[in-house]
Design a protein around this motif. Structure first.
Motif: not given
Length: 285
Positions: A135-147
């Motif tokens: 899974v690739h996590t986003p470059h922006r808003d990384k914590l929200a995207g990871t959650r």
């Protein structure tokens, strides 16, 4: 020091890179399907690319004594392009092939609705084919995207131990750790993580479920950053066994869940060909 790089885009690299990687201790790698730097314009371009990942690139790596594996997917960035999304219907053809050890890279780039739909569908394919997911996590808003990523993994019924959430940093590592998923770290020259920061994370939370990769591609990156991380671990007091665990045994454990690791590489024959092509250029002197 033996090294298994669990995330590197060798299609973007040269034969010199393969030689340097072997000299540094790299004996196996995983190449995830990813964005090529400019938009693809049709599904046919994916077909040629996937064929190269399971064919030519595995051959090229073998000529330098390195076992090549890959992951197959529609990457998050191109999940937003309607010219590309029909490739989702072709993925089962490739997910059944030898040497394909996970579905990936999937996840988020800009966290759009189209990305989420493609992500969910490919998690279903991972379950169907009993494959891990990268899974690739986003470059922006990384914590929200990871959650949000972890919420979708749970909703899809994926076992967290079958998922590696990649490109983590100090902000995102703890939520992934608490979820029980594998934690992937990309060691870069300028961005993401560096060897010293990686060592600090290992000192704080231990060696379990950690994958360290170079994620080297066509951009500014370094295929030897895995070796640099191992050396930084030794300098910080970790043992050679600790380094072997992080740089070899952990990726073998995670991708071994696919049942498709091909770690034995036959002796290289520099005159060998694939589809009539070799790595040699011109006659030997």
């Amino acid at each position: 020091m033996r090294i298994f790089d669990p995330h590197i885009h060798m299609t973007s690299r040269t034969t010199d890179d393969y030689e340097a990687m072997y000299a540094a201790g790299v004996r196996a790698l995983v190449e995830p399907a990813f964005w090529l730097g400019q938009p693809r314009t049709s599904v046919d371009s994916f077909v040629d690319y996937f064929d190269a990942l399971v064919g030519w690139e595995r051959f090229r790596a073998s000529q330098f004594g390195i076992a090549h594996h890959c992951t197959i997917a529609l990457n998050p960035k191109e999940a937003n392009d309607p010219r590309c999304t029909p490739v989702l219907d072709l993925l089962p053809r490739y997910l059944a092939k030898d040497g394909v050890v996970a579905v990936g890279e999937i996840g988020f780039d800009s966290m759009t609705e189209d990305e989420e739909k493609a992500f969910g569908r490919q998690l279903e394919l991972a379950r169907e084919f009993a494959l891990p997911a990268m899974v690739h996590t986003p470059h922006r808003d990384k914590l929200a995207g990871t959650r949000r990523t972890l919420d979708l993994v749970e909703a899809a019924g994926m076992e967290p131990g079958m998922v590696v959430v990649d490109h983590l940093n100090e902000v995102t590592v703890d939520v992934v750790d608490e979820a029980g998923a594998w934690m992937g770290f990309s060691i870069y020259p300028d961005t993401k993580m560096d060897p010293d920061r990686m060592v600090a994370i290992l000192q704080r939370r231990g060696l379990d479920r950690v994958l360290v990769n170079s994620a080297a591609d066509w951009g500014r990156s370094d295929p030897l950053r895995t070796r640099a991380t191992g050396e930084a671990m030794l300098a910080a007091g970790f043992t050679e066994d600790d380094v072997d665990r992080v740089l070899w045994r952990n990726p073998v454990e995670f991708f071994g869940q696919s049942g498709r690791l091909l770690l034995d590489v036959p002796a290289a024959d520099q005159g060998a060909t694939f589809a009539g092509n070799s790595l040699l250029r011109g006659e030997r002197a």
